[in-house]
Design a protein around this motif. Sequence first.
Motif, PDB file in Angstrom:
ATOM      1  N   LEU A  60       0.813  -1.214   0.000  1.00 45.68           N
ATOM      2  CA  LEU A  60       0.000   0.000   0.000  1.00 45.68           C
ATOM      3  C   LEU A  60       0.847   1.265   0.000  1.00 45.68           C
ATOM      4  O   LEU A  60       0.318   2.371  -0.019  1.00 45.68           O
ATOM      5  CB  LEU A  60      -0.937   0.006   1.218  1.00 45.68           C
ATOM      6  N   ASP A  61       2.161   1.094   0.022  1.00 46.36           N
ATOM      7  CA  ASP A  61       3.084   2.228  -0.007  1.00 46.36           C
ATOM      8  C   ASP A  61       4.373   1.788  -0.691  1.00 46.36           C
ATOM      9  O   ASP A  61       5.432   1.740  -0.079  1.00 46.36           O
ATOM     10  CB  ASP A  61       3.352   2.729   1.416  1.00 46.36           C
ATOM     11  N   LEU A  62       4.269   1.475  -1.980  1.00 43.84           N
ATOM     12  CA  LEU A  62       5.412   0.958  -2.720  1.00 43.84           C
ATOM     13  C   LEU A  62       6.495   2.021  -2.850  1.00 43.84           C
ATOM     14  O   LEU A  62       6.245   3.108  -3.364  1.00 43.84           O
ATOM     15  CB  LEU A  62       4.965   0.501  -4.119  1.00 43.84           C
ATOM     16  N   GLN A  63       7.681   1.700  -2.387  1.00 45.81           N
ATOM     17  CA  GLN A  63       8.808   2.635  -2.473  1.00 45.81           C
ATOM     18  C   GLN A  63       9.490   2.464  -3.825  1.00 45.81           C
ATOM     19  O   GLN A  63      10.668   2.104  -3.927  1.00 45.81           O
ATOM     20  CB  GLN A  63       9.764   2.384  -1.317  1.00 45.81           C
ATOM     21  N   LEU A  64       8.723   2.760  -4.862  1.00 52.35           N
ATOM     22  CA  LEU A  64       9.169   2.559  -6.241  1.00 52.35           C
ATOM     23  C   LEU A  64       8.693   3.729  -7.099  1.00 52.35           C
ATOM     24  O   LEU A  64       7.617   4.284  -6.840  1.00 52.35           O
ATOM     25  CB  LEU A  64       8.598   1.252  -6.801  1.00 52.35           C
ATOM     26  N   PRO A  65       9.448   4.114  -8.112  1.00 52.34           N
ATOM     27  CA  PRO A  65       9.055   5.253  -8.950  1.00 52.34           C
ATOM     28  C   PRO A  65       7.791   4.969  -9.760  1.00 52.34           C
ATOM     29  O   PRO A  65       7.469   3.812 -10.063  1.00 52.34           O
ATOM     30  CB  PRO A  65      10.258   5.446  -9.883  1.00 52.34           C
ATOM     31  N   ASP A  66       7.097   6.021 -10.134  1.00 53.62           N
ATOM     32  CA  ASP A  66       5.955   5.906 -11.031  1.00 53.62           C
ATOM     33  C   ASP A  66       6.384   5.274 -12.352  1.00 53.62           C
ATOM     34  O   ASP A  66       7.501   5.515 -12.841  1.00 53.62           O
ATOM     35  CB  ASP A  66       5.354   7.290 -11.329  1.00 53.62           C
ATOM     36  N   GLN A  67       5.503   4.476 -12.926  1.00 51.64           N
ATOM     37  CA  GLN A  67       5.659   3.946 -14.285  1.00 51.64           C
ATOM     38  C   GLN A  67       7.024   3.269 -14.498  1.00 51.64           C
ATOM     39  O   GLN A  67       7.663   3.436 -15.530  1.00 51.64           O
ATOM     40  CB  GLN A  67       5.459   5.069 -15.309  1.00 51.64           C
ATOM     41  N   SER A  68       7.446   2.483 -13.526  1.00 55.54           N
ATOM     42  CA  SER A  68       8.792   1.902 -13.581  1.00 55.54           C
ATOM     43  C   SER A  68       8.817   0.420 -13.956  1.00 55.54           C
ATOM     44  O   SER A  68       9.903  -0.169 -14.046  1.00 55.54           O
ATOM     45  CB  SER A  68       9.514   2.108 -12.239  1.00 55.54           C
ATOM     46  N   PHE A  69       7.632  -0.195 -14.202  1.00 53.18           N
ATOM     47  CA  PHE A  69       7.591  -1.616 -14.540  1.00 53.18           C
ATOM     48  C   PHE A  69       6.780  -1.851 -15.809  1.00 53.18           C
ATOM     49  O   PHE A  69       5.770  -1.179 -16.059  1.00 53.18           O
ATOM     50  CB  PHE A  69       7.000  -2.425 -13.381  1.00 53.18           C
ATOM     51  N   ASP A  70       7.222  -2.841 -16.574  1.00 51.31           N
ATOM     52  CA  ASP A  70       6.505  -3.207 -17.800  1.00 51.31           C
ATOM     53  C   ASP A  70       5.235  -3.985 -17.493  1.00 51.31           C
ATOM     54  O   ASP A  70       4.294  -3.983 -18.296  1.00 51.31           O
ATOM     55  CB  ASP A  70       7.412  -4.062 -18.696  1.00 51.31           C
ATOM     56  N   ARG A  84       4.103   1.126 -16.345  1.00 52.01           N
ATOM     57  CA  ARG A  84       4.392   2.087 -17.413  1.00 52.01           C
ATOM     58  C   ARG A  84       3.240   2.168 -18.402  1.00 52.01           C
ATOM     59  O   ARG A  84       2.432   1.238 -18.506  1.00 52.01           O
ATOM     60  CB  ARG A  84       5.673   1.694 -18.146  1.00 52.01           C
ATOM     61  N   PRO A  85       3.134   3.252 -19.163  1.00 52.35           N
ATOM     62  CA  PRO A  85       2.129   3.328 -20.232  1.00 52.35           C
ATOM     63  C   PRO A  85       2.308   2.165 -21.212  1.00 52.35           C
ATOM     64  O   PRO A  85       3.420   1.864 -21.641  1.00 52.35           O
ATOM     65  CB  PRO A  85       2.438   4.667 -20.903  1.00 52.35           C
ATOM     66  N   GLY A  86       1.223   1.498 -21.523  1.00 52.31           N
ATOM     67  CA  GLY A  86       1.299   0.335 -22.393  1.00 52.31           C
ATOM     68  C   GLY A  86       1.655  -0.954 -21.681  1.00 52.31           C
ATOM     69  O   GLY A  86       1.757  -2.009 -22.307  1.00 52.31           O
ATOM     70  N   GLY A  87       1.863  -0.866 -20.355  1.00 50.83           N
ATOM     71  CA  GLY A  87       2.220  -2.055 -19.582  1.00 50.83           C
ATOM     72  C   GLY A  87       1.014  -2.930 -19.289  1.00 50.83           C
ATOM     73  O   GLY A  87      -0.123  -2.625 -19.660  1.00 50.83           O
ATOM     74  N   LEU A  88       1.278  -4.040 -18.601  1.00 54.44           N
ATOM     75  CA  LEU A  88       0.244  -5.034 -18.329  1.00 54.44           C
ATOM     76  C   LEU A  88       0.035  -5.205 -16.827  1.00 54.44           C
ATOM     77  O   LEU A  88       0.972  -5.098 -16.045  1.00 54.44           O
ATOM     78  CB  LEU A  88       0.642  -6.386 -18.922  1.00 54.44           C
TER      79      LEU A  88
END
Length: 235
Positions: free
Chosen positions: A72-82, A108-112
């Motif tokens: 609920l608080d992912l310490q990860l950047p926006d749009q960083s995974f496919d 990411r945009p276009g991701g799944l």
Amino acid sequence: VHELVRWSGLDQLPSGSRVLDVGCGIGGSARILARDYGLNVLGISISPAQVERATQLTPSGLSCRFQVMDALDLQLPDQSFDAVWSVEAGPHMPNKQRYADELLRVMRPGGLLAVADWNRRDPSDGGMTRTERWVMRQLLNQWAHPEFASIKGFRQNLDNSVHPRGEIVTGDWTQATLPSWIDSIMEGIRRPWAVLSLGPKAVLQGLRETPTLLLMHWAFATGLMQFGVFRISKD
């Protein structure tokens, strides 16, 4: 795992694509995604013990790693995974909307997105009987779940997210997965040495789990619970 990969389109991702496994447990799905599909997987769990065990079970050279992190608080950047993958993690989440928001935020945009979960019958499809209310209370209490979302409810959470998303597709895999509850019990009978080798505490835990597994089978067989799957191709 393989059925969800094909249904969600993760098998079409190029080798080396970055995938986040949210609520990875001891890493079973993450290892399959890395080993069989050539994906670069980060598995996250709120449990340090799970992350430690997942790391121990993962062969060196396999492109998956594990971190302790709150879904609920992912310490990860926006749009960083496919792609983002989450299997049977939703019942642990006290805030389903926040869970949906975080899944979509890091994609990411276009991701799944691929999600599979235990879901309750939606209230719009019929209220619970007295027996069903008792069973539901047992299921939530025994496994310390705050609440089960319904398929309709979690679809609405995804739809209401502040983050951009593509078309939401849902499915009900209850009948396909129903045998797994009894099979989980039978596995202990077929391979008793595997349980006994874990020591008395594990044997006792297994015996305590059996009534809950039987209740889960009843709930899924009668329509109180459903095995929901969700996929999104992000805009």
